[in-house]
Design a protein around this motif. Sequence first.
Motif: not given
Length: 363
Positions: A49-52, A75-78, A82-83, A319-329
């Motif tokens: 949601s916050y693109h870097i 905000v970007g550093e945090s 941190n996330v 890593v691929a599955g986690d990326l999909a899990a938080r971006t697909v929906a």
Amino acid sequence: MGDAPEAADPRPAPAEKRGRRPRGTAFALTFGLIGALVILALLSAGIGSYHIALGDIVASAQHRVGLGGAPLDRVGESVLWNVRLPRVVLALLVGASLGCAGALMQGVFGNPLAEPGVIGISAGAAVGAVASIALGLSFFGNWTVTICAFITGLITVLLVYALSRSGGRTEVVTLILTGIAVNAFAGALIGLFIFFADNAQITQITFWQLGSLSQSTWPKVLAVLPCALLGLAVAPFYARKLDLLALGERPARHLGVDVERLRVVLVLVVALLTAAAVAVAGIISFVGLLVPHLLRMANGPAHRFLVPASALGGALILVAGDLAARTVASPAELPLGVLTALFGSPFFFWLLRRTRRRQGGWA
């Protein structure tokens, strides 16, 4: 007089004729996995949601280690440090642990269908986590669920191994059947704890059982890091013995392998890797089952390649599955364990049909 028999060719047969892939294939696959993992990890750190931007990630990392670069805004550093990065690093460690554990399990049992859950590690860890949530335990503060899951996972595998020993030996079939029984008992305990839990606890239990990396923090990374590094460092040293064990128990013993000791050591390594992974990420299925399958199909059954490559492949998949899990929906987040099972199940069915049709079983 008949013709004299031809002299045997002393030159070794090509790798293809010996049933193995050329060594270059293993190197190509290894470097391919490493390259894909680095690229995907960087993408995962930037997408959300916050693109870097990728360049900003590199510049921020350079600034942190004193090699120039420039920091992002506050905000970007945090968000990055941190996330995103704790989550990416935890996905790498959990995925590598599950992938390596799956390869070891399949080698120890001589069965490509084996995976860490077979001997009850995942279910045992789940009992500890669910019990700590349902009973409201807080002995270790915020670490109570994680520590309870890790302890009960280790206790479970030790119990399964003790129950399956007879006459100083452990039969593989007995070990697997004992694991199935322990899995069923653990499922009953989990259901019992859920029955007595309140609505808030049930929500927490359900989310943990489905598997997720949404609560990743640097302290959790540091908690799983020693177990993961120890297990991943020890496993490759047993690759040759696993290759000898693949010939059968009796030939392996004649070649100097202490089969019983090998199984004890590797089952403990699998328990260490799996319990640590489940304790911080919940139950994530099919990673330890499918990754070794795919790599075995690509480069054959040699464990010298299979064990470390399964760690790399498991990390890549998670890593691929986690990326999909938080971006697909997005902005919602899918449970990671559900996502891996959703894609892993049909793919596993395809593997079974393909194997039965083309080979009639694994070589």
